[in-house]
Design a protein around this motif. Structure first.
Motif, PDB file in Angstrom:
ATOM      1  N   ARG A 143       4.987  67.678 -35.230  1.00 48.79           N
ATOM      2  CA  ARG A 143       6.249  68.379 -34.955  1.00 48.79           C
ATOM      3  C   ARG A 143       7.366  67.878 -35.870  1.00 48.79           C
ATOM      4  O   ARG A 143       8.230  68.640 -36.285  1.00 48.79           O
ATOM      5  CB  ARG A 143       6.648  68.204 -33.494  1.00 48.79           C
ATOM      6  CG  ARG A 143       5.787  68.996 -32.548  1.00 48.79           C
ATOM      7  CD  ARG A 143       6.363  68.928 -31.136  1.00 48.79           C
ATOM      8  NE  ARG A 143       5.415  69.383 -30.160  1.00 48.79           N
ATOM      9  CZ  ARG A 143       5.147  70.647 -29.883  1.00 48.79           C
ATOM     10  NH1 ARG A 143       5.768  71.602 -30.540  1.00 48.79           N
ATOM     11  NH2 ARG A 143       4.272  70.964 -28.962  1.00 48.79           N
ATOM     12  N   LEU A 144       7.346  66.590 -36.168  1.00 46.64           N
ATOM     13  CA  LEU A 144       8.338  66.030 -37.085  1.00 46.64           C
ATOM     14  C   LEU A 144       8.207  66.677 -38.462  1.00 46.64           C
ATOM     15  O   LEU A 144       9.201  67.082 -39.069  1.00 46.64           O
ATOM     16  CB  LEU A 144       8.167  64.510 -37.185  1.00 46.64           C
ATOM     17  CG  LEU A 144       9.097  63.772 -38.141  1.00 46.64           C
ATOM     18  CD1 LEU A 144      10.551  63.934 -37.727  1.00 46.64           C
ATOM     19  CD2 LEU A 144       8.720  62.304 -38.215  1.00 46.64           C
ATOM     20  N   MET A 145       6.962  66.813 -38.944  1.00 52.24           N
ATOM     21  CA  MET A 145       6.745  67.450 -40.247  1.00 52.24           C
ATOM     22  C   MET A 145       7.180  68.911 -40.228  1.00 52.24           C
ATOM     23  O   MET A 145       7.781  69.404 -41.188  1.00 52.24           O
ATOM     24  CB  MET A 145       5.280  67.313 -40.662  1.00 52.24           C
ATOM     25  CG  MET A 145       4.914  65.885 -41.029  1.00 52.24           C
ATOM     26  SD  MET A 145       3.281  65.681 -41.763  1.00 52.24           S
ATOM     27  CE  MET A 145       2.200  66.140 -40.436  1.00 52.24           C
ATOM     28  N   GLN A 146       6.908  69.626 -39.135  1.00 47.31           N
ATOM     29  CA  GLN A 146       7.345  71.025 -39.026  1.00 47.31           C
ATOM     30  C   GLN A 146       8.865  71.113 -38.978  1.00 47.31           C
ATOM     31  O   GLN A 146       9.460  72.008 -39.576  1.00 47.31           O
ATOM     32  CB  GLN A 146       6.735  71.679 -37.795  1.00 47.31           C
ATOM     33  CG  GLN A 146       5.264  71.953 -37.929  1.00 47.31           C
ATOM     34  CD  GLN A 146       4.681  72.542 -36.662  1.00 47.31           C
ATOM     35  OE1 GLN A 146       5.301  72.528 -35.613  1.00 47.31           O
ATOM     36  NE2 GLN A 146       3.474  73.064 -36.763  1.00 47.31           N
ATOM     37  N   HIS A 147       9.483  70.201 -38.255  1.00 40.45           N
ATOM     38  CA  HIS A 147      10.949  70.180 -38.144  1.00 40.45           C
ATOM     39  C   HIS A 147      11.577  70.078 -39.542  1.00 40.45           C
ATOM     40  O   HIS A 147      12.537  70.782 -39.855  1.00 40.45           O
ATOM     41  CB  HIS A 147      11.386  68.997 -37.277  1.00 40.45           C
ATOM     42  CG  HIS A 147      12.863  68.823 -37.175  1.00 40.45           C
ATOM     43  ND1 HIS A 147      13.620  69.466 -36.224  1.00 40.45           N
ATOM     44  CD2 HIS A 147      13.736  68.099 -37.908  1.00 40.45           C
ATOM     45  CE1 HIS A 147      14.890  69.136 -36.376  1.00 40.45           C
ATOM     46  NE2 HIS A 147      14.981  68.302 -37.390  1.00 40.45           N
ATOM     47  N   ILE A 148      11.002  69.231 -40.368  1.00 41.98           N
ATOM     48  CA  ILE A 148      11.560  69.009 -41.703  1.00 41.98           C
ATOM     49  C   ILE A 148      11.140  70.097 -42.681  1.00 41.98           C
ATOM     50  O   ILE A 148      11.978  70.720 -43.332  1.00 41.98           O
ATOM     51  CB  ILE A 148      11.138  67.627 -42.233  1.00 41.98           C
ATOM     52  CG1 ILE A 148      11.767  66.544 -41.362  1.00 41.98           C
ATOM     53  CG2 ILE A 148      11.551  67.455 -43.694  1.00 41.98           C
ATOM     54  CD1 ILE A 148      11.169  65.187 -41.551  1.00 41.98           C
ATOM     55  N   SER A 149       9.851  70.364 -42.782  1.00 44.26           N
ATOM     56  CA  SER A 149       9.364  71.263 -43.831  1.00 44.26           C
ATOM     57  C   SER A 149       9.648  72.728 -43.564  1.00 44.26           C
ATOM     58  O   SER A 149       9.825  73.503 -44.491  1.00 44.26           O
ATOM     59  CB  SER A 149       7.861  71.064 -44.050  1.00 44.26           C
ATOM     60  OG  SER A 149       7.130  71.493 -42.912  1.00 44.26           O
ATOM     61  N   ARG A 150       9.686  73.110 -42.305  1.00 42.91           N
ATOM     62  CA  ARG A 150       9.860  74.530 -41.982  1.00 42.91           C
ATOM     63  C   ARG A 150      11.198  74.835 -41.320  1.00 42.91           C
ATOM     64  O   ARG A 150      11.451  75.972 -40.932  1.00 42.91           O
ATOM     65  CB  ARG A 150       8.719  74.988 -41.075  1.00 42.91           C
ATOM     66  CG  ARG A 150       7.383  74.842 -41.778  1.00 42.91           C
ATOM     67  CD  ARG A 150       6.250  75.390 -40.961  1.00 42.91           C
ATOM     68  NE  ARG A 150       5.008  75.141 -41.679  1.00 42.91           N
ATOM     69  CZ  ARG A 150       3.917  74.667 -41.128  1.00 42.91           C
ATOM     70  NH1 ARG A 150       3.882  74.415 -39.841  1.00 42.91           N
ATOM     71  NH2 ARG A 150       2.841  74.460 -41.842  1.00 42.91           N
ATOM     72  N   GLY A 151      12.005  73.814 -41.142  1.00 45.18           N
ATOM     73  CA  GLY A 151      13.288  74.036 -40.497  1.00 45.18           C
ATOM     74  C   GLY A 151      13.150  74.461 -39.045  1.00 45.18           C
ATOM     75  O   GLY A 151      13.965  75.206 -38.532  1.00 45.18           O
ATOM     76  N   THR A 152      12.088  73.965 -38.385  1.00 41.77           N
ATOM     77  CA  THR A 152      11.857  74.321 -36.991  1.00 41.77           C
ATOM     78  C   THR A 152      13.044  73.867 -36.150  1.00 41.77           C
ATOM     79  O   THR A 152      13.384  72.693 -36.132  1.00 41.77           O
ATOM     80  CB  THR A 152      10.556  73.675 -36.467  1.00 41.77           C
ATOM     81  OG1 THR A 152       9.501  74.068 -37.320  1.00 41.77           O
ATOM     82  CG2 THR A 152      10.264  74.078 -35.041  1.00 41.77           C
ATOM     83  N   ASN A 153      13.660  74.814 -35.473  1.00 43.47           N
ATOM     84  CA  ASN A 153      14.845  74.494 -34.687  1.00 43.47           C
ATOM     85  C   ASN A 153      14.523  73.974 -33.296  1.00 43.47           C
ATOM     86  O   ASN A 153      15.202  73.090 -32.792  1.00 43.47           O
ATOM     87  CB  ASN A 153      15.739  75.732 -34.566  1.00 43.47           C
ATOM     88  CG  ASN A 153      16.314  76.138 -35.903  1.00 43.47           C
ATOM     89  OD1 ASN A 153      16.649  75.303 -36.719  1.00 43.47           O
ATOM     90  ND2 ASN A 153      16.415  77.423 -36.124  1.00 43.47           N
TER      91      ASN A 153
END
Length: 122
Positions: free
Chosen positions: A37-47
């Motif tokens: 989730r941390l990687m998604q938060h950063i790489s995809r701008g997951t809000n």
């Protein structure tokens, strides 16, 4: 603790949800804070994640505030850069993570032949 910064462009989440009034609260605090989730938060701008992105760079936060605004900020409708200084020791339940260190812990040893790094996007 060092001083961190967070940019808030016009009509973005932190512009509309003033952290001076409500504090910086993750949009999905009940979601498990996994490395994926941390990687998604950063790489995809997951809000909708259990994380809040901060930077040690005022310039990066300022650029984010200006570039994420759908209109050019003006004195009557400014973008913002918030300055965040944490207590030492941190309040109970609060963690400051270095995303690079968190992700590196999950990676396998580099191959002896082939690319020397890994990623999941362009």
């Amino acid at each position: 603790m060092p001083i961190f910064y967070r940019g808030a462009g016009i009509d973005t989440y932190w512009y509309l949800n003033n952290p001076v009034e409500i504090g910086f609260v993750a949009r999905a605090p009940g979601v498990a804070p996994t490395t994926a989730r941390l990687m998604q938060h950063i790489s995809r701008g997951t809000n909708n994640s259990p994380f809040i992105s901060l930077t040690l760079s005022y310039a990066v936060a300022r650029d984010y505030a200006l570039l994420s605004s759908p209109e050019i900020p003006t004195p009557s409708k400014p973008a913002y850069v918030y300055e965040i200084e944490f207590q030492d020791p941190l309040p109970s339940g609060l963690k400051v993570l270095d995303p690079v260190k968190e992700v590196v812990q999950t990676l396998p040893s580099p191959p002896t032949i082939g690319p020397a790094y890994q990623h999941d996007g362009s």
